[in-house]
Design an enzyme around this catalytic site. Sequence first.
Site, PDB file in Angstrom:
ATOM      1  N   ALA A  98      61.241  59.247  45.886  1.00 30.02           N
ATOM      2  CA  ALA A  98      60.028  58.841  45.180  1.00 30.02           C
ATOM      3  C   ALA A  98      60.252  57.433  44.652  1.00 30.02           C
ATOM      4  O   ALA A  98      61.220  57.196  43.927  1.00 30.02           O
ATOM      5  CB  ALA A  98      59.717  59.797  44.030  1.00 30.02           C
ATOM      6  N   SER A  99      59.397  56.496  45.049  1.00 27.80           N
ATOM      7  CA  SER A  99      59.501  55.104  44.610  1.00 27.80           C
ATOM      8  C   SER A  99      60.862  54.532  45.006  1.00 27.80           C
ATOM      9  O   SER A  99      61.244  54.602  46.168  1.00 27.80           O
ATOM     10  CB  SER A  99      59.244  55.016  43.104  1.00 27.80           C
ATOM     11  OG  SER A  99      59.074  53.693  42.681  1.00 27.80           O
TER      12      SER A  99
END
Length: 317
Positions: A98-99
């Site tokens: 994530a990210s």
Amino acid sequence: MKKNIVFMFSGQGSQYYHMGKELYCKNAVFRRWMSTLDDIVYKNVGLSITDEIYNKTKSKADNFDHLLYTHPAIFMVEYSLARVLIESGIEPDYVLGASLGEFTSAAVAGIISVEETIECLLKQAKLIESCCELGSMIAIIHNPELYYQVQEISLNSDLAAINYFSHFVISGNSKKLLKIEEYLINRNITFQTIPVRYGFHSSNIDSIENEYIKKIHKIFFKKPGIPIISSLLSGNAIEFSPKYFWDIARQPIYFEKTILKFEKIGQFNYIDLGPSGTLANFVKKILNKDSLSQIYDVLTPFGQDIKKFEKIKERMF
């Protein structure tokens, strides 16, 4: 039936001083990889990230938000922890980022080397710190539809992430986000300011897009040796480019959608290798009550790193 193993890696906001300290002191594999990665950072920018993470004058409550330190620090901790599991015989069937955690996924899957990953992160950090205005990010504990329903929010921020049915993140200009905070307070809506100095996943970082892509365009991206599940794409990532590694910092994260889509495939052991166990908590909120998937974390600000690691080993074998 054996459950496939998913390594999960979180991004900015999950960092804190002394993260992984117990492993760093007591696990030779973790310490070796942290040292190796720290040497790479030092050769690039003359900074020791481990000296900063484990700075004896700092406490976990102190702000750890200097990007040139936190960008490589998050990656170093996540990658080193992944190597601890792999070298103990626990290998992932999938990696999920994530990210910024997508950089760790890419390195673990063999798309880019650790040297290239660190180079990408340092270049991004330098550009953001030198070219972008300071910004903020806020996690809002409410139905994400609120973002679209309230102009006070949508006109003054960008949607950064939808993590689960009652948790989303907005990002942008600090002054505009203060107005949103005032709105939320007046309506008794719970929120939390994320410990970052810049508005990731917002127009606040748009000014560096072309320069960043230009700086990393020579990197050759290999085919993944492990399937990658992307929170940017809400599914398998197959093709990689400099633009992809920009979009994971700029475009929204759809973590809930990603997990729900993934759950349709089968049952999994989700192992959160981020510094705070954030993604494990999100997955707990997302999974249906009848899901047979299991969720684990190793690192949290509350410690017990070794105990949690040993528990995972017991469950995986």
